[in-house]
Enzyme design. Sequence first.
Site, PDB file in Angstrom:
ATOM      1  N   SER A 152      -9.001  -4.171   2.559  1.00  0.00           N
ATOM      2  CA  SER A 152      -7.746  -3.571   3.005  1.00  0.00           C
ATOM      3  C   SER A 152      -8.052  -2.207   3.597  1.00  0.00           C
ATOM      4  O   SER A 152      -9.085  -1.595   3.276  1.00  0.00           O
ATOM      5  CB  SER A 152      -6.781  -3.414   1.820  1.00  0.00           C
ATOM      6  OG  SER A 152      -5.676  -2.597   2.152  1.00  0.00           O
ATOM      7  N   TYR A 165      -4.754   0.443  -6.664  1.00  0.00           N
ATOM      8  CA  TYR A 165      -5.119  -0.520  -5.617  1.00  0.00           C
ATOM      9  C   TYR A 165      -6.188   0.057  -4.710  1.00  0.00           C
ATOM     10  O   TYR A 165      -7.155  -0.628  -4.367  1.00  0.00           O
ATOM     11  CB  TYR A 165      -3.872  -0.893  -4.822  1.00  0.00           C
ATOM     12  CG  TYR A 165      -4.096  -1.956  -3.773  1.00  0.00           C
ATOM     13  CD1 TYR A 165      -4.518  -3.232  -4.126  1.00  0.00           C
ATOM     14  CD2 TYR A 165      -3.873  -1.690  -2.418  1.00  0.00           C
ATOM     15  CE1 TYR A 165      -4.721  -4.223  -3.173  1.00  0.00           C
ATOM     16  CE2 TYR A 165      -4.064  -2.674  -1.453  1.00  0.00           C
ATOM     17  CZ  TYR A 165      -4.488  -3.932  -1.836  1.00  0.00           C
ATOM     18  OH  TYR A 165      -4.682  -4.901  -0.875  1.00  0.00           O
TER      19      TYR A 165
END
Length: 270
Positions: A152, A165
């Site tokens: 990501s 995250y």
Amino acid sequence: MAVTMTNPATNPAASDPATETVMKTAVVTGASSGIGEATARRLAAEGYRVVAAARRRDRLDKLAADVPGVRPVTLDVTDQASVDALAASLDRCDVLVNNAGGAFGLEAVAGGRVDDWQRMYDVNVLGSLRMTRALLPKLIASGDGVLVMLTSTAGLVSYEGGGGYCAAKHAQTSMTETLRLELCGDPVRVVEIAPGMVMTEEFALTRFRGDAERAAKVYEGVPDPLSADDVADVIAFAVTRPSHVNIDRLVVRPRAQAAQHKVHRVTAGT
């Protein structure tokens, strides 16, 4: 012997060992929805024998019924026995797409929930480690393996509320870079695909613990965020390059997103 790609749905002789056709196998984790499902569909269309792996077997069975060439396998990447069983069931593995992951919560670090952070690390990082360890020998044995890490932009740039995250995705990015160094000289390409804003049915909903209103606000006013198919398209591009070409890292965002903190949004009537 010439190695060709073929789809067993269109070529019944594909699985016949007497032919010169070799079916390449791609394993996609987290294949029951979103980017994983889209990637399984796309790689099957490219001619791969796809092992679609995830926890929700009912969704996998539906995918397999819809897409010839897809084999559903129940998998929990946080369970070593589950990973080992999948690896033992394969006669070969040419492509591994470590897609299983997710974000849980958006609290500041000071209010972070340890169980959320542990879950994100276990799925995103240790899940990728378990799968890579289990299937790397088969990737090497294939003579032209491709290991894809679905990370990501959160693994490249941090943002408020993303502590857990971002930490997990930074770790996954670091693992990818390390693998590329350690496997230099082996017949395995190590590819990182780092998407920005992708609108899928579950990512934001999971992050906000089922709060559909909060999840919808993430994409509110954003013209054309990425879709799961968009990301699957770039994964397929990276995987199908000639064997001497490695896509080290491919960052893909919607045009409306210039950076993590810079997103163009429109309001009604504009």
